[in-house]
Each structure stands twice: as structure tokens, then as C-alpha cells.
Design a protein around this motif. Sequence first.
Motif, PDB file in Angstrom:
ATOM      1  N   THR A 103       0.830  -1.216   0.000  1.00 43.20           N
ATOM      2  CA  THR A 103       0.000   0.000   0.000  1.00 43.20           C
ATOM      3  C   THR A 103       0.858   1.258   0.000  1.00 43.20           C
ATOM      4  O   THR A 103       0.539   2.239  -0.680  1.00 43.20           O
ATOM      5  CB  THR A 103      -0.936  -0.006   1.216  1.00 43.20           C
ATOM      6  N   LEU A 104       1.953   1.228   0.736  1.00 44.10           N
ATOM      7  CA  LEU A 104       2.823   2.410   0.790  1.00 44.10           C
ATOM      8  C   LEU A 104       3.505   2.661  -0.552  1.00 44.10           C
ATOM      9  O   LEU A 104       3.517   3.787  -1.054  1.00 44.10           O
ATOM     10  CB  LEU A 104       3.881   2.234   1.885  1.00 44.10           C
ATOM     11  N   GLU A 412      -3.721  -3.174   4.735  1.00 44.85           N
ATOM     12  CA  GLU A 412      -4.141  -1.950   4.040  1.00 44.85           C
ATOM     13  C   GLU A 412      -4.694  -0.926   5.026  1.00 44.85           C
ATOM     14  O   GLU A 412      -4.441   0.271   4.892  1.00 44.85           O
ATOM     15  CB  GLU A 412      -5.185  -2.295   2.983  1.00 44.85           C
ATOM     16  N   ARG A 413      -5.430  -1.391   6.015  1.00 44.40           N
ATOM     17  CA  ARG A 413      -5.962  -0.454   7.013  1.00 44.40           C
ATOM     18  C   ARG A 413      -4.847   0.145   7.859  1.00 44.40           C
ATOM     19  O   ARG A 413      -4.871   1.335   8.186  1.00 44.40           O
ATOM     20  CB  ARG A 413      -6.983  -1.156   7.914  1.00 44.40           C
ATOM     21  N   MET A 418      -1.401   5.128   8.984  1.00 44.60           N
ATOM     22  CA  MET A 418      -0.114   5.816   9.057  1.00 44.60           C
ATOM     23  C   MET A 418       0.085   6.849   7.961  1.00 44.60           C
ATOM     24  O   MET A 418       0.853   7.803   8.153  1.00 44.60           O
ATOM     25  CB  MET A 418       1.022   4.788   9.027  1.00 44.60           C
ATOM     26  N   LEU A 419      -0.550   6.707   6.818  1.00 43.52           N
ATOM     27  CA  LEU A 419      -0.316   7.638   5.709  1.00 43.52           C
ATOM     28  C   LEU A 419      -0.643   9.092   6.054  1.00 43.52           C
ATOM     29  O   LEU A 419       0.100   9.996   5.628  1.00 43.52           O
ATOM     30  CB  LEU A 419      -1.100   7.189   4.474  1.00 43.52           C
ATOM     31  N   PRO A 420      -1.709   9.398   6.790  1.00 38.55           N
ATOM     32  CA  PRO A 420      -1.958  10.807   7.150  1.00 38.55           C
ATOM     33  C   PRO A 420      -0.852  11.435   7.988  1.00 38.55           C
ATOM     34  O   PRO A 420      -0.747  12.667   8.051  1.00 38.55           O
ATOM     35  CB  PRO A 420      -3.283  10.744   7.927  1.00 38.55           C
ATOM     36  N   ILE A 421      -0.003  10.610   8.615  1.00 38.74           N
ATOM     37  CA  ILE A 421       1.126  11.158   9.379  1.00 38.74           C
ATOM     38  C   ILE A 421       2.099  11.854   8.438  1.00 38.74           C
ATOM     39  O   ILE A 421       2.652  12.920   8.764  1.00 38.74           O
ATOM     40  CB  ILE A 421       1.846  10.027  10.154  1.00 38.74           C
ATOM     41  N   PHE A 422       2.297  11.286   7.266  1.00 42.51           N
ATOM     42  CA  PHE A 422       3.260  11.827   6.311  1.00 42.51           C
ATOM     43  C   PHE A 422       2.625  12.815   5.341  1.00 42.51           C
ATOM     44  O   PHE A 422       3.313  13.675   4.802  1.00 42.51           O
ATOM     45  CB  PHE A 422       3.906  10.676   5.535  1.00 42.51           C
ATOM     46  N   ASP A 423       1.339  12.668   5.099  1.00 42.87           N
ATOM     47  CA  ASP A 423       0.628  13.563   4.188  1.00 42.87           C
ATOM     48  C   ASP A 423      -0.703  13.938   4.819  1.00 42.87           C
ATOM     49  O   ASP A 423      -1.668  13.179   4.752  1.00 42.87           O
ATOM     50  CB  ASP A 423       0.409  12.883   2.834  1.00 42.87           C
ATOM     51  N   PRO A 428      -8.324  10.569   6.136  1.00 45.12           N
ATOM     52  CA  PRO A 428      -8.176   9.698   7.311  1.00 45.12           C
ATOM     53  C   PRO A 428      -9.149   8.532   7.242  1.00 45.12           C
ATOM     54  O   PRO A 428     -10.152   8.563   6.518  1.00 45.12           O
ATOM     55  CB  PRO A 428      -8.497  10.625   8.482  1.00 45.12           C
ATOM     56  N   ILE A 429      -8.852   7.490   8.008  1.00 46.11           N
ATOM     57  CA  ILE A 429      -9.742   6.327   8.051  1.00 46.11           C
ATOM     58  C   ILE A 429     -11.007   6.691   8.823  1.00 46.11           C
ATOM     59  O   ILE A 429     -11.059   7.675   9.569  1.00 46.11           O
ATOM     60  CB  ILE A 429      -9.047   5.126   8.719  1.00 46.11           C
ATOM     61  N   GLU A 430     -12.014   5.881   8.616  1.00 44.92           N
ATOM     62  CA  GLU A 430     -13.284   6.116   9.306  1.00 44.92           C
ATOM     63  C   GLU A 430     -13.112   5.884  10.804  1.00 44.92           C
ATOM     64  O   GLU A 430     -12.612   4.838  11.228  1.00 44.92           O
ATOM     65  CB  GLU A 430     -14.353   5.177   8.747  1.00 44.92           C
TER      66      GLU A 430
END
Length: 588
Positions: A103-104, A412-413, A418-423, A428-430
Amino acid sequence: MSCMYYNVYDSNTLQDKPQSTVEALHHLVQIRPRRQIKYPVELLKGSPPATYDNVPIEDVLKTLPPFALFHINRKLTLEPKMVINSRIVVVGASDVSLSFLETLILCPHMHFNNLVLVSPEGLPLTDPSSLPSSLSYSPDYMNKISLATSCNIVNAKMTSINRAEQYVEVDNGRKVQYDYLVLCTGSQFQCSLPQVEEKKLSVSSPVSRDVSAVAKIQQFVPPAQATTLDSVSKAEGIVDWVKSHPGPVGVYGTSLTAYTTIQALLEAEVPDIISIQPPTPVSCFNNPKILQIVESAMSDAGVKIMKDYVLSGYSCEEGGDLAGIELTPTQGAVESVICSSLITLQDKIIDKNTFEGINNSCLVFDGKLVINTECHTNDPVIYAAGPLTKYKRAFYCDEFTHNIYSSKEIGERLASIMLPIFDPSFPPIEEVEQYELPKYIRPKQVYAKLPGGYHYLNVSRPQPQVDLQTAMMDPNYGRELITGDKDSGYFRLHLNQYHTVETITCLSKKEIELGNICQLYGLHQEYMNSLEERFDGGLISDFFQYFREPWSLILYQDRFAELREEIKELLSQPNQPGRSLSVRKCAS
């Protein structure tokens, strides 16, 4: 030139000329691989007097060596990637960690410079027949995502975690620094202790917190002729290992891996196989018909089956070599069984080095590593997921662990967390309510080669395992549709009360079209050409053949779910006189 494609092949793939990875590969966008339909070519060819031919073109049917595909065009050159230099260390090469890394690296607008995977055997690029498969990361698919191109691989095992200085120490003495640590080691089979010792040192009780008891259990050293399949390399070499110890071989356990291992030994013509099956409330198949067929095939192949026996001791010679084992039946006296080698495949537990690393670093451990609903441990930069973990006791849900869900969906979840930490612009997830568990909807899939040469596939809803006979007593269970037998191929569909496919079970000596059949999960019976009406009318005698008919190919298209949602959206719009569906689609 307006665009460019670049293929990255596996190092073992034969090429017309040598290929080297380009220096500017990080500027290209990696293309996510798509699943290909398995076409029944012989059924698509028009037979006389028909003149049509629905067979796809040769380029679609042609089998090519798997490769990862990278792409760049003029537009993408004007959209520079966000470079992430944070050191992200992932421990374990489980399906969860592979899904997380996939996913990353497939985020088109981000490039991660410091992805590290710590695993004793690196990436799992083989698929031994002695192990069941989750169908998530086959060797071909691993070559299509080419994780080695984007990740640094450390072939070692984690031994300790230094949270203060943020590094992981591995068994070769190397220190791997991290900014974010992701633990996805899963659980492994271990050589079983004699049952008497297990009772003395049991830590399975919710009241027990004696860490020294865990250490004592882990320090047990079995005879050299007793082993288990705790790694892919051991699974690949298990036949040679058994042949190096001539004599009867015992396979202890009722797990699916025990049956696949027996099949691997039978294919290698290993004689004198003993299947020792301890008592278990629910079989790994959770289907009496499947269990009966498999055990009958084992008996016909000369496998001795000993049911309801528990390993209670080892008999060793003066030099320490294994001479036999002692088994305790549910009723009766202890029996001695002569065997020159033993493979234990009953229960999976957490590896000793993983446990010591977690426990010594003061991460909360309660039988498993404790996490919250966002996969956080008690350290803000350490995440964990998969069978290694459990939710804290405040949720009162000990049976709802990550072990019952799709590992790929969990990975994937975790990446979405973690992705919102970098971008920060990343959606964001639900959010879930306090003390509410996140919802996972993808099915659990497993494929295995069983004794008798049977191919076994099971696709089921993620939930704690309940005995099939007990589950069918529920008035909201729905109904089951079954065709075939052990000779023609057993195919079972379970439709829930909403007439939606909830369980798929296949057993056949012929190869199963795995990618196609798995796509039936979650479909309403009307999508499958009025399945119930045709079945009740006696028009379907073989589901294997029914789902190979040309009409069914649309069900296996990887974007069929998107098509259904689009049609629902169009049909939900107000209907205006004189406007067809195609006109409304163009207008939208």
C-alpha cells in the motif's frame, strides 16, 4: 516521446539481454497489478452451426513472465512526488506486512526512501505445497509488485527493541534504526511439549501473568528428530528431512498444515506415516463431509490415523535420538508408538525471540501484544497488527483478534492509519466509537492440496469459528446449496438470510479456478443467473461447470463491484419520461 513504461523482472527470469534497474526509477509511478480472468477457452469457441467466436485475443491469453510495471508521462513530470525520509521498519514477512508495504509503495504521489523489512528469510518468493495458501501473495504476484525494488531487506531475526534510542537489534548483532516500527511477525508452529509439562507450566488462564512460566515453556528443547514447520525453508525441505531419518514418521496435529504436510509426504512416496490427532472441538475444515473424504483418502493411501490422542512424552535412546513417543488417549492407558521422526503441527504461538524482544522493551503483553483500534501499542511510534496482537480487555472481545480477518485487509488499514502522518491531505480512516471494534468485511481465503490429490478451497465470512452443525441451527443461517461428491467434485455454497453468498467450499481432484471462484463471495444469488431458482428446479447438477459458462465471466472481472455501484447510483436518480439509462449516464 510522451510517455514511458519500464518493466522490472525477477532476477531469475531469463531475458534476451541483461537488465539493470534505472537510477531514476523513484521518479516513475508503479502500476498496481490487476487480476486476470481465467477464461474457459474451449467453451467460448463457437461450435457449428454457430459462426461466432468469443475467445479473447492471443495477447490476453498469452502467459508472460511476471514483472512490475512503472510508468511516467508528461503530466506526471509536472507533479513531483512527496519524498518521505522517515525510517519505517517492518518486522516479519507475513501477509499483513506485505500488504502494508504494498500500500505504501503504490501511493502514486509519495516516495518512501527508508522502508526496511526485517525477516529471517527475506521476502517469501516460493509457495511450498506442504503449506496452505491464503491466495494473497503468490510468487507471481510478489514479482508483479517487486517489493525488493522499493524496500531494503534485512535477512535476520529481531531479538530486542530499544525504545529509548529507537532501534531494533537482530540476531547478527546489527542495529536497525527506526522512526516508526511496525510489528507483524504473526505466530508460528512450535514443537509441542509433552502434555504433562504443559499442564504444570500453563499460562493460558486469564488469571496467570507468570512471565517466567512462558520462558520455561519456550526453553523446552525437543529431540533432534522432532521438528515443525515454522519457516518456508523448513516447509520446502521437510520431505528431504524425513527421508534422512528412515522409519515411521509421525505427524501430530489437526491443523490444515498437518494435512498438507501428509500430502507432500505421500507425493514423495514416504512410507509408514502416522497421523496423530489430538481432540479438538471443531475440525480445521468445519465440514464433516470434507473431513470424511480426506480421512478416507488417507486410509486408502496407507496412513495410520490415531484419533483423540495427546502427546504426553518422548522416548529417547542413550544418545538422545528419538526412539518413539508416548500418547495419552482420552480414555485408557498411555500408549507407546515407535517413530524415527516427528512433525508437530497443532498450535501456533509467538516466537521466543519475538516474545523476549516485546517483553523486555516493556510493551504491554497479555498472551499477545496488546493494541488499540488504530493498531497502536503503548509506544506512540510502535504499531502492530496480525495474529501477533489482541485488543485490550476493556473491549471484552478476546475471540475477535486479527487472526479471524483477512490479513491483506488488515495491512491496508494499517497503512491507511499511518499515511496521514506523512501527508495531512491524505483522507483519514473512518473513526470508530469508543470501545467499538473496526469492521473488516473481506473474506478469509485458504487453498490447500490435501491427501488423495484433492484441491481444497474455502472462502468464508470473517468471524469466530463456530461448529457447522451448531451454526445451521440458527433460524437466520440461510441455506446451503451442494453439488457433486468426492469423485465429481464437491461444491458447497452457503447463502445467508439475504440470499448472499457467505461461504464457498470446494474439493476436487481437478484444478480449481481459484481467482474466479473467490469472486463469487458477497454476490446476491440474482447476479448468478437466478441461482436458487435454477438449483431448486434441478437445472444445476455441477457448480464447477455452471460457473464456467460464458455468462458468468462478468462476475470475475476485477471491477465488477464498481460497475454494480455505478448502476445502483444511476438507477437511484429520478426517472424522467423519455430518458433511457444510457442517456442518464451520459448526462451524469
